[in-house]
Design a protein around this motif. Structure first.
Motif, PDB file in Angstrom:
ATOM      1  N   PHE A   1      -4.744   2.302   4.090  1.00  0.00           N
ATOM      2  CA  PHE A   1      -3.628   2.199   4.882  1.00  0.00           C
ATOM      3  C   PHE A   1      -3.650   2.572   6.273  1.00  0.00           C
ATOM      4  O   PHE A   1      -3.302   1.837   7.125  1.00  0.00           O
ATOM      5  CB  PHE A   1      -2.332   3.009   3.970  1.00  0.00           C
ATOM      6  CG  PHE A   1      -1.170   2.896   4.830  1.00  0.00           C
ATOM      7  CD1 PHE A   1      -0.373   1.684   4.869  1.00  0.00           C
ATOM      8  CD2 PHE A   1      -0.769   3.899   5.793  1.00  0.00           C
ATOM      9  CE1 PHE A   1       0.967   1.728   5.602  1.00  0.00           C
ATOM     10  CE2 PHE A   1       0.359   3.698   6.360  1.00  0.00           C
ATOM     11  CZ  PHE A   1       1.317   2.711   6.163  1.00  0.00           C
ATOM     12  N   LEU A   2      -4.294   3.659   6.383  1.00  0.00           N
ATOM     13  CA  LEU A   2      -4.428   4.270   7.981  1.00  0.00           C
ATOM     14  C   LEU A   2      -5.533   3.288   8.752  1.00  0.00           C
ATOM     15  O   LEU A   2      -4.980   2.779   9.864  1.00  0.00           O
ATOM     16  CB  LEU A   2      -4.897   5.709   7.755  1.00  0.00           C
ATOM     17  CG  LEU A   2      -3.898   6.684   7.647  1.00  0.00           C
ATOM     18  CD1 LEU A   2      -4.790   7.767   7.555  1.00  0.00           C
ATOM     19  CD2 LEU A   2      -2.803   6.923   8.534  1.00  0.00           C
ATOM     20  N   ILE A   3      -6.457   2.735   8.063  1.00  0.00           N
ATOM     21  CA  ILE A   3      -7.423   1.638   8.863  1.00  0.00           C
ATOM     22  C   ILE A   3      -6.680   0.442   9.177  1.00  0.00           C
ATOM     23  O   ILE A   3      -6.644  -0.009  10.236  1.00  0.00           O
ATOM     24  CB  ILE A   3      -8.639   1.499   8.068  1.00  0.00           C
ATOM     25  CG1 ILE A   3      -9.358   2.790   7.848  1.00  0.00           C
ATOM     26  CG2 ILE A   3      -9.305   0.599   8.450  1.00  0.00           C
ATOM     27  CD1 ILE A   3     -10.430   3.006   6.876  1.00  0.00           C
ATOM     28  N   LEU A   4      -5.956  -0.141   8.034  1.00  0.00           N
ATOM     29  CA  LEU A   4      -5.280  -1.355   8.356  1.00  0.00           C
ATOM     30  C   LEU A   4      -4.292  -1.136   9.282  1.00  0.00           C
ATOM     31  O   LEU A   4      -3.904  -2.099  10.126  1.00  0.00           O
ATOM     32  CB  LEU A   4      -4.811  -1.926   6.878  1.00  0.00           C
ATOM     33  CG  LEU A   4      -4.232  -3.237   6.915  1.00  0.00           C
ATOM     34  CD1 LEU A   4      -4.975  -4.389   7.619  1.00  0.00           C
ATOM     35  CD2 LEU A   4      -3.722  -3.702   5.498  1.00  0.00           C
ATOM     36  N   LEU A   5      -3.320  -0.158   9.365  1.00  0.00           N
ATOM     37  CA  LEU A   5      -2.166   0.093  10.214  1.00  0.00           C
ATOM     38  C   LEU A   5      -2.728   0.207  11.631  1.00  0.00           C
ATOM     39  O   LEU A   5      -2.190  -0.314  12.539  1.00  0.00           O
ATOM     40  CB  LEU A   5      -1.467   1.188   9.736  1.00  0.00           C
ATOM     41  CG  LEU A   5      -0.455   1.539  10.691  1.00  0.00           C
ATOM     42  CD1 LEU A   5       0.792   0.309  10.584  1.00  0.00           C
ATOM     43  CD2 LEU A   5       0.222   3.047  10.126  1.00  0.00           C
TER      44      LEU A   5
ATOM     45  N   ILE B   1     -10.246   9.330  10.338  1.00  0.00           N
ATOM     46  CA  ILE B   1      -9.322   9.814   9.266  1.00  0.00           C
ATOM     47  C   ILE B   1      -9.369   9.013   8.228  1.00  0.00           C
ATOM     48  O   ILE B   1      -9.647   9.469   6.965  1.00  0.00           O
ATOM     49  CB  ILE B   1      -8.146  10.273   9.940  1.00  0.00           C
ATOM     50  CG1 ILE B   1      -8.227  11.446  10.701  1.00  0.00           C
ATOM     51  CG2 ILE B   1      -7.199  10.674   8.620  1.00  0.00           C
ATOM     52  CD1 ILE B   1      -6.792  11.834  11.385  1.00  0.00           C
ATOM     53  N   GLY B   2      -9.087   7.670   8.429  1.00  0.00           N
ATOM     54  CA  GLY B   2      -9.031   6.757   7.134  1.00  0.00           C
ATOM     55  C   GLY B   2     -10.309   6.678   6.438  1.00  0.00           C
ATOM     56  O   GLY B   2     -10.444   6.458   5.139  1.00  0.00           O
ATOM     57  N   ALA B   3     -11.474   6.454   7.218  1.00  0.00           N
ATOM     58  CA  ALA B   3     -12.739   6.367   6.574  1.00  0.00           C
ATOM     59  C   ALA B   3     -13.191   7.648   5.746  1.00  0.00           C
ATOM     60  O   ALA B   3     -13.703   7.403   4.592  1.00  0.00           O
ATOM     61  CB  ALA B   3     -13.768   6.079   7.662  1.00  0.00           C
ATOM     62  N   VAL B   4     -12.878   9.061   6.175  1.00  0.00           N
ATOM     63  CA  VAL B   4     -12.940  10.122   5.603  1.00  0.00           C
ATOM     64  C   VAL B   4     -12.429   9.966   4.165  1.00  0.00           C
ATOM     65  O   VAL B   4     -12.716  10.259   3.191  1.00  0.00           O
ATOM     66  CB  VAL B   4     -12.610  11.315   6.515  1.00  0.00           C
ATOM     67  CG1 VAL B   4     -12.854  12.759   5.519  1.00  0.00           C
ATOM     68  CG2 VAL B   4     -13.800  11.527   7.524  1.00  0.00           C
TER      69      VAL B   4
ATOM     70  N   MET C   1       0.814  -1.276   0.016  1.00  0.00           N
ATOM     71  CA  MET C   1      -0.189   0.140  -0.132  1.00  0.00           C
ATOM     72  C   MET C   1       0.652   1.062   0.046  1.00  0.00           C
ATOM     73  O   MET C   1       0.675   2.082  -0.730  1.00  0.00           O
ATOM     74  CB  MET C   1      -0.880  -0.077   1.196  1.00  0.00           C
ATOM     75  CG  MET C   1      -1.997  -1.184   1.302  1.00  0.00           C
ATOM     76  SD  MET C   1      -3.058  -1.012   2.582  1.00  0.00           S
ATOM     77  CE  MET C   1      -4.573  -1.767   2.154  1.00  0.00           C
ATOM     78  N   VAL C   2       1.948   1.269   0.854  1.00  0.00           N
ATOM     79  CA  VAL C   2       2.649   2.489   0.764  1.00  0.00           C
ATOM     80  C   VAL C   2       3.448   2.674  -0.793  1.00  0.00           C
ATOM     81  O   VAL C   2       3.529   3.859  -1.073  1.00  0.00           O
ATOM     82  CB  VAL C   2       3.994   2.115   1.816  1.00  0.00           C
ATOM     83  CG1 VAL C   2       5.001   3.180   1.614  1.00  0.00           C
ATOM     84  CG2 VAL C   2       3.404   1.932   3.182  1.00  0.00           C
ATOM     85  N   LEU C   3       3.931   1.691  -1.246  1.00  0.00           N
ATOM     86  CA  LEU C   3       4.437   1.761  -2.790  1.00  0.00           C
ATOM     87  C   LEU C   3       3.348   2.082  -3.684  1.00  0.00           C
ATOM     88  O   LEU C   3       3.706   2.990  -4.288  1.00  0.00           O
ATOM     89  CB  LEU C   3       4.788   0.425  -3.057  1.00  0.00           C
ATOM     90  CG  LEU C   3       6.041  -0.352  -2.296  1.00  0.00           C
ATOM     91  CD1 LEU C   3       6.350  -1.605  -3.034  1.00  0.00           C
ATOM     92  CD2 LEU C   3       7.469   0.692  -2.524  1.00  0.00           C
TER      93      LEU C   3
END
Length: 610
Positions: free
Chosen positions: A440-444, A477-480, A417-419
């Motif tokens: 990425f934020l949600i999974l992390l 934040i990830g959901a938004v 995801m970062v890549l």
């Protein structure tokens, strides 16, 4: 890459292609080429030359076949013609030999006899019928059959009896046995024909020896055919203009060498050319440039596809994971040692750069990973090293690695995801990376807050748990970002609807991606269990009180065969399943886009060109 458009007179095209071939730096676009019947024959000839080269390598290596004093042919074309005819004859003779060997086996029980004498008896009203039966049935039923027919046993083995029944012409025979065809020759004639066929096959070695003596001429002719095929593709796909007076071609060159192409074009008469950078709409060819380590793993990536031009080459990023996954799946230091010896032998045999050299390094690196992880887990040919070294804190693979396999999967998916975020930002701008950043934020956040404590309660992050405000803030934040920024530039409500539409698919997709990494645990465990089973099986066959010599004689064959089978099967699984995790889970989350073509400049061919 840089893009070229060439416009020149049609009469110059053949000479122009020859000039480009001499510098070997330009890839001419031949997309949409449809080979004619003549072109297909040319392709078959190119493939035939490649097969001839492989055959001659084996022919030279076989002891007693190659005659070093054989006279070469006058040309490579003549050598290939004689090779093709000799191969056709060899194929026919091998088929004939197989038929005669089967016939000889069928005739052998009947021994030596005169078929003409049997035919003469038939003309006199005495017909011989040929049968075979299981020995037990024949011994039991022969007295009963002998009351109705005259039987004569011809041969028998421990399992089968062959016999003849003497009957009248047209007489119905009711014997519970397998009736066989009336032999048209005896075994002596079959073996004579077999020997003659083998002699004719051996005689072809003289022809193959002449072809082998013409190997350089054959390679030169193969190179000529490859160059001709290049020219055919280019000329067939060049666009015609001005009623066929002009042709238009598209070519590609590397930026670093484009100055040499420019110099050729400036010196070449009557050619108009344009030079430009590729656009996203172009079908730009791809050439990978990796360091030594990643280059050895390109053979894995090439089994799927190369990345589209302008995107990220993922080879350097999946290579360490693939190496780790292979070691986890094979998971035995002893097996890794065998694979390491194989890799070192391949390196010694293939010293020149190329595919086989890369394959040798690939096997060696994967073997080193297997040895390291096998020692970490305490396994050596299925032997538990903890019983020999009780004070060494080996990793308990069987009881602890299930959760770690999922954790490794999450790490690789997050890395992918970062890549993907980096590539989107570089290619289109940061706003196009906001939706992947949300996922990425949600999974992390979920992995850190819930996943780490599941692996080890001591790894819990203070203030960041599944019930903490910071966790909910990160999820929010990830959901938004995920729901409102998935299609930049569109109405927020349209984005929200699209985000909801993708929510289910993405959640289930991520869940299945993570669960796929359980295969690392399952494959590693199954190979270890089978190794243990073969050890126990070998030990179980040893009688109580047997000395060391007897133990070795009994256990060694079982261990070699058993571990050989397990090593073969486990190595295949260790090669295939990490590849599957790379192509499906990692490539998908990293946003991989495949290329439709690789950079392949037209060039002068020789025996080293593939």
């Amino acid at each position: 890459m840089v893009k070229y458009d060439f416009v020149l007179f049609a009469a110059q095209s053949e000479d122009f292609i020859a000039k480009l071939r001499e510098i070997g730096l330009v890839d001419i676009t031949t997309t949409g080429w449809e080979p004619s019947e003549q072109d297909r024959q040319l392709m078959l000839d190119v493939e035939g030359h490649a097969r001839a080269a492989e055959f001659l390598k084996g022919f030279r290596a076989e002891e007693g076949r190659f005659d070093a004093s054989a006279a070469p042919f006058a040309s490579g074309e003549e050598a290939y013609t004689h090779y093709a005819e000799a191969q056709r004859q060899a194929a026919a003779l091998n088929s004939e030999i197989g038929r005669l060997e089967k016939l000889a086996d069928e005739l052998r029980p009947w021994g030596a006899f005169d078929p003409e004498r049997a035919a003469s008896l038939a003309r006199q009203g005495i017909v011989l019928r040929y049968f075979s039966a299981p020995r037990a049935n024949y011994d039991k039923l022969a007295p009963e059959w002998s009351e109705r027919y005259t039987l004569s046993e011809v041969a028998r083995t421990d399992a089968t009896v062959w016999f003849v029944a003497v009957t009248a012409p047209g007489e119905e025979v009711t014997i519970d046995a397998q009736e066989m065809k009336t032999p048209t020759m005896d075994v002596r004639e079959a073996e004579r024909q077999l020997a003659e066929a083998r002699k004719r096959l051996r005689a072809l070695d003289a022809e193959f020896s002449r072809v082998a003596a013409s190997e350089k001429l054959l390679a030169a002719h193969a190179a000529e055919l490859k160059e001709r095929l290049q020219g055919v593709k280019v000329e067939a796909t060049a666009q015609q203009a001005a009623d066929g007076t002009l042709v238009v071609m598209e070519g590609w060159a590397e930026k670093e060498t484009s100055s040499k192409v420019d110099a050729l074009l400036e010196a070449y008469p009557n050619v108009v050319w344009l030079k430009a950078d590729p656009t996203p709409e172009d079908d730009t060819p791809v050439k990978l440039r990796n360091g030594w380590f990643a280059r050895n793993f390109q053979l894995v990536g090439d089994m799927y596809a190369r990345p589209r031009y302008g995107t990220l080459d993922l080879t350097p990023y999946f290579a360490p994971f693939y190496m780790l996954f292979f070691g986890i799946c094979l998971n035995d230091a002893g097996y890794g040692l065998v694979l390491l010896l194989l890799g070192l032998w391949m390196l010694a045999k293939n010293r020149k750069p190329g595919l086989m050299r890369s394959a040798a390094w690939f096997a060696t690196l994967c073997a080193l990973s297997t040895i390291a992880f096998g020692l970490f887990s305490g396994s050596f040919f299925g032997i538990d090293l903890r019983t020999w070294f009780p004070h060494v804190p080996f990793f308990d693979f069987q009881n602890r690695f299930f959760s770690f396999a999922l954790a490794i999967g999450v790490v690789q998916i997050l890395f992918g995801m970062v890549l993907n975020i980096v590539v989107r930002t570089r290619s289109f701008g940061f706003r196009y990376a906001l939706a992947p950043l949300g996922w990425f934020l949600i999974l992390l956040a979920g992995s850190l807050a819930a996943g780490l404590p599941m692996l080890n309660s001591a790894w819990a992050i203070p203030g960041f748990t599944a019930s903490s405000p910071v966790f909910y803030t990160a999820i929010g934040i990830g959901a938004v970002l995920m729901l409102f920024f998935n299609t930049p530039g569109k109405n927020p409500f349209v984005n929200f609807g699209a985000g909801l539409w993708n929510l289910y698919n993405n959640i289930t997709g991520l869940l299945s991606d993570v669960l796929s990494y359980i295969r690392l645990f399952a494959i590693g465990l199954s190979g270890g269990v089978l190794a243990l089973v073969f050890n126990s099986l070998a030990d179980g066959f040893v009688p109580e009180g047997a000395n060391i010599a007897v133990r070795i004689l009994i256990m060694l064959p079982i261990l070699i065969i058993g571990h050989g089978i397990n090593l073969f099967m486990s190595t295949i699984s260790s090669f295939v399943h990490p590849m599957r995790l790379t192509f499906v889970e990692f490539y998908k989350n990293a946003g991989f886009e495949m290329a439709s073509r690789t950079f392949d400049p037209i060039r002068k061919m020789d025996q080293t060109n593939e």
